[in-house]
Write an enzyme that holds these catalytic residues in place. Structure first.
Site, short mmCIF file in Angstrom:
data_model
loop_
_atom_site.label_atom_id
_atom_site.label_comp_id
_atom_site.label_asym_id
_atom_site.label_seq_id
_atom_site.Cartn_x
_atom_site.Cartn_y
_atom_site.Cartn_z
N GLU A 140 -22.99 -26.08 10.91
CA GLU A 140 -21.71 -26.07 10.20
C GLU A 140 -20.60 -25.85 11.23
OE1 GLU A 140 -19.39 -23.80 6.55
OE2 GLU A 140 -20.56 -22.60 7.97
N ARG B 49 -17.09 -24.81 11.86
CA ARG B 49 -15.98 -24.12 11.23
C ARG B 49 -14.70 -24.41 12.01
NH1 ARG B 49 -16.38 -19.79 7.70
NH2 ARG B 49 -14.12 -19.82 7.98
N ARG C 26 -12.08 -23.95 6.42
CA ARG C 26 -11.85 -22.94 5.39
C ARG C 26 -10.41 -22.42 5.48
NH1 ARG C 26 -14.38 -23.65 2.56
NH2 ARG C 26 -16.47 -22.91 3.08
N HIS D 79 -15.17 -19.21 -3.07
CA HIS D 79 -15.48 -17.92 -2.47
C HIS D 79 -14.69 -16.82 -3.16
CE1 HIS D 79 -16.45 -20.95 0.53
NE2 HIS D 79 -17.32 -20.09 1.02
N LYS E 99 -21.66 -24.87 -4.09
CA LYS E 99 -21.80 -23.60 -3.36
C LYS E 99 -20.82 -22.55 -3.88
CE LYS E 99 -20.80 -21.48 1.12
NZ LYS E 99 -20.08 -21.68 2.40
N ARG F 290 -29.61 -13.73 0.88
CA ARG F 290 -29.74 -14.76 1.91
C ARG F 290 -31.20 -15.08 2.23
NH1 ARG F 290 -24.77 -15.63 4.40
NH2 ARG F 290 -23.16 -14.09 3.91
N SER G 236 -19.51 -15.93 10.64
CA SER G 236 -18.36 -16.55 10.00
C SER G 236 -18.12 -15.97 8.61
CB SER G 236 -18.56 -18.07 9.90
OG SER G 236 -19.65 -18.38 9.06
N GLN H 126 -23.94 -12.02 7.36
CA GLN H 126 -24.82 -13.03 7.92
C GLN H 126 -25.86 -12.39 8.84
OE1 GLN H 126 -22.51 -16.10 9.78
NE2 GLN H 126 -22.05 -17.12 7.86
#
Length: 254
Positions: free
Chosen positions: A47, A49, A83, A144, A171, A213, A232, A236
């Site tokens: 991904e 960003r 984002r 989000h 998502k 996760r 990010s 995570q």
């Protein structure tokens, strides 16, 4: 009927949970360094960003850096994400600039998957989704919540709304205020597994939500995000640790 999506031989929405590693860099030199550090990590999807770039306000520069990612990892599915600050990103920008940038990335055909924020105006979102799919790019619609976990029915409703807008992948990420909030997210994921035909990605952020996760294969989240060199999003887990945990939990899933 639940459907899966195949991108560069990576099947999303079937079998084992796929690992995406967010690529976070400030400039070309930083990007080159990060790419060299992550290239041998055990991930399935990269991904990019792009909102973290110092040159994020220049479409031409964003395209140039995206090309560098594509060239460095030609065999990995590339998810392009820009984002905005209102959804927890690094770059505040207008709707006009946001969609102009997405259009440029779509027309370049550099990414395999493009992230589009659900609450950016339904007409513009539907147009971006259609444009992406016309150019052979999968549309990932997202939302989000960085301060709360909505009720289960609201989470499912948003995922259904993404599907109704034409998303190839749906998502949502939420922030738990309690352990019960994590259960709410997991219950919503399980319900969406039955009600949403397209692959779903869900996560409960922060340390409290870290278990979400790891539980995708059980509850129905098709991709999990693990950090390579820099997080990010809150909570995570490092890619190598994430892969090891999933290997233990999902052995035999394929």
């Amino acid at each position: 009927m639940h459907t899966s999506l195949t991108v560069k031989n990576t099947v999303i929405g079937s079998g084992r949970t796929k690992i995406a590693v967010p690529l976070v860099a400030r400039d070309a030199a930083d990007l080159s360094s990060v790419l060299s550090q992550i290239k041998n990590l055990p991930f399935d999807i990269v991904e990019f960003r792009a909102d973290f770039l110092e040159c994020a306000g220049s479409i031409g520069e964003v395209l140039r850096h995206t090309q560098a990612v594509r060239d460095a990892l030609p065999d990995k599915p590339l998810l392009f994400t820009f984002r905005r600050h209102c959804e927890g990103g690094s770059f505040p920008c207008s709707d006009d600039y946001y969609f102009e940038l997405l259009d440029a990335l779509i027309e370049s055909r550099l990414p395999d998957i493009i992230d589009i924020e659900l609450f950016s105006g339904e007409t513009a979102v539907r147009r971006a989704v259609a444009n992406a799919q016309k150019n052979g790019i999968a549309a990932l619609l997202c939302n989000h919540e960085f301060h709360r976990t909505p009720p289960q029915e609201e989470i499912v409703c948003r995922l259904k709304q993404m599907e109704d807008c034409g998303a190839d992948i749906c998502k949502i990420a939420v922030m738990p205020q309690s352990s019960e909030d994590v259960l709410t997210l997991l219950s919503a994921t399980l319900e969406a597994k039955r009600l949403v035909a397209k692959p779903v990605i869900t996560m409960s952020m922060g340390q409290t939500g870290a278990v979400s996760r790891l539980a995708g294969q059980v509850f129905g989240s098709s991709i999990t995000f693990g950090s390579g060199t820099q997080n990010s999003a809150p909570g995570q887990i490092g890619v190598s640790a994430l892969r090891a945990a999933l290997d233990c939990l999902e052995s035999g899933a394929d």
